[in-house]
Design an enzyme around this catalytic site. Structure first.
Site, PDB file in Angstrom:
ATOM      1  N   THR A  55      38.474   7.063  55.438  1.00  0.00           N
ATOM      2  CA  THR A  55      39.505   6.928  56.463  1.00  0.00           C
ATOM      3  C   THR A  55      40.421   8.136  56.482  1.00  0.00           C
ATOM      4  O   THR A  55      41.029   8.446  57.509  1.00  0.00           O
ATOM      5  CB  THR A  55      40.296   5.636  56.229  1.00  0.00           C
ATOM      6  OG1 THR A  55      39.380   4.536  56.170  1.00  0.00           O
ATOM      7  CG2 THR A  55      41.290   5.380  57.337  1.00  0.00           C
ATOM      8  N   TYR A 141      32.500   3.616  44.643  1.00  0.00           N
ATOM      9  CA  TYR A 141      32.536   3.181  46.042  1.00  0.00           C
ATOM     10  C   TYR A 141      31.122   3.181  46.589  1.00  0.00           C
ATOM     11  O   TYR A 141      30.464   4.227  46.635  1.00  0.00           O
ATOM     12  CB  TYR A 141      33.432   4.154  46.817  1.00  0.00           C
ATOM     13  CG  TYR A 141      33.556   3.928  48.303  1.00  0.00           C
ATOM     14  CD1 TYR A 141      33.331   2.692  48.905  1.00  0.00           C
ATOM     15  CD2 TYR A 141      33.938   4.988  49.136  1.00  0.00           C
ATOM     16  CE1 TYR A 141      33.471   2.519  50.260  1.00  0.00           C
ATOM     17  CE2 TYR A 141      34.085   4.825  50.504  1.00  0.00           C
ATOM     18  CZ  TYR A 141      33.848   3.587  51.065  1.00  0.00           C
ATOM     19  OH  TYR A 141      33.983   3.422  52.409  1.00  0.00           O
ATOM     20  N   LYS A 170      34.744  -0.473  44.724  1.00  0.00           N
ATOM     21  CA  LYS A 170      35.025  -0.761  46.119  1.00  0.00           C
ATOM     22  C   LYS A 170      33.713  -1.120  46.793  1.00  0.00           C
ATOM     23  O   LYS A 170      32.825  -0.278  46.958  1.00  0.00           O
ATOM     24  CB  LYS A 170      35.676   0.452  46.808  1.00  0.00           C
ATOM     25  CG  LYS A 170      35.968   0.211  48.283  1.00  0.00           C
ATOM     26  CD  LYS A 170      36.551   1.447  48.958  1.00  0.00           C
ATOM     27  CE  LYS A 170      36.758   1.205  50.446  1.00  0.00           C
ATOM     28  NZ  LYS A 170      37.270   2.412  51.151  1.00  0.00           N
ATOM     29  N   VAL A 212      40.741  -2.530  49.317  1.00  0.00           N
ATOM     30  CA  VAL A 212      41.066  -1.160  49.714  1.00  0.00           C
ATOM     31  C   VAL A 212      40.903  -1.151  51.223  1.00  0.00           C
ATOM     32  O   VAL A 212      39.786  -1.088  51.738  1.00  0.00           O
ATOM     33  CB  VAL A 212      40.154  -0.121  49.044  1.00  0.00           C
ATOM     34  CG1 VAL A 212      40.502   1.282  49.534  1.00  0.00           C
ATOM     35  CG2 VAL A 212      40.265  -0.200  47.533  1.00  0.00           C
TER      36      VAL A 212
END
Length: 303
Positions: A55, A141, A170, A212
């Protein structure tokens, strides 16, 4: 079998925001805006911030910008800052990861190596090498939609059990049964975080510690209340809060406006201008502003 990790407080808190990276009108990194936004997020219920990740448009940041961003934000807030240092090049990832502590980061997030689609042995070796480059705690992640290759369950279990500073995951796989199995098998060795806002409540049932998030830019308080309610056993209350968040889930990612574009559109609505995204992400289409106002107004309505 060990107890799920969510029964103890997660080291970085329950609500972490994957913060957008502000740019000025000329597309340059705007550190003043990053500091302001980070403080604004900290004041509105975020337990921690994840920087220079998906992001945060990490793919368009050079190394100097990435490090400047992390340093500026860690100096601006007192909540934990998790530095996005993962790339698809192991040598590059190691070099970035080595810098994290000196920048003030509380931890590092490492995405699975993308594009190359390495076999599981390569993914495992990549994570081990990067984690060995720092004494900071590491969050792994897994987002196979973007990387092209999922991290195997047995690889995750070995990493959580054998690498002391790999402590969190994540999960953006959308595979709830696998998440539940991972918590059951790994237990206290790690904190599980939802990597998809809409999966937060279901993943809490699987043993997640938190999220998250991206819509947490404006709804951190609601996420915090939902997570707290669920852990107190108030499941109906958690479901009601989740229902209020559905508009936000739908808003953040569409065919014409993906995460950073939509979030920056919402932030402009809230008076926190973070600029436009860098290409290949274009400016958000005009309708995003109206949609953002509608989402915000409905969320602010009394339940």
């Amino acid at each position: 079998m060990t107890a799920p990790s969510a029964i103890r407080p997660p080291r970085w808190g329950a609500v972490l925001t994957a913060m957008v990276t502000p740019f000025d009108r000329d597309g340059r990194l705007d550190l003043d805006a990053a500091r302001r936004l980070a403080r604004w997020l900290a004041d509105r219920g975020n337990d921690g911030l994840v920087l220079a990740a998906t992001t945060g448009e990490s793919a368009t940041l050079d190394d100097g910008e990435r490090c400047d961003l992390i340093r500026a934000v860690t100096e601006a807030v007192t909540i934990p800052v998790i530095a996005g240092m993962g790339t698809n090049d192991t040598r590059h990832t190691i070099e970035l990861t080595k810098r994290a502590r000196g920048l003030g980061a509380a931890g590092v997030i490492l995405v699975a190596p993308y594009y190359s689609r390495p076999p599981q042995a390569g993914i495992e070796a990549h994570f081990r090498a990067a984690a060995a480059a720092t004494d900071l705690p590491v969050m792994l992640y897994d987002v196979p939609l973007r990387t092209g290759r999922r991290v195997a369950q047995e690889v995750l279990l070995r990493l959580f059990r054998e690498v002391p500073n790999i402590v969190a995951f994540k999960d953006a796989t959308g595979d709830l049964p696998a998440a539940a199995e991972l918590v059951a098998l790994a237990g206290e060795h790690f904190d599980l975080y939802s990597g998809d806002d809409a999966y937060t409540l279901p993943l809490l049932a699987a043993g997640a510690a938190g999220v998250v998030g991206t819509s947490t830019h404006w709804a951190a308080a609601e996420f915090g209340a939902m997570i707290a309610a669920f852990h107190r056993g108030h499941v109906a209350q958690a479901r009601a809060i989740n229902a209020r968040l559905i508009d936000s889930f739908r808003f953040i990612n569409t065919d014409t406006s993906v995460f950073p574009m939509s979030i920056k559109g919402m932030l402009r609505t809230l008076g926190q201008d973070a600029g436009e995204c860098r290409l290949p992400l274009p400016p958000a289409p005009p309708e995003v502003a109206a949609q953002a106002r509608e989402v915000w107004e409905r969320l602010r309505q009394e339940p």
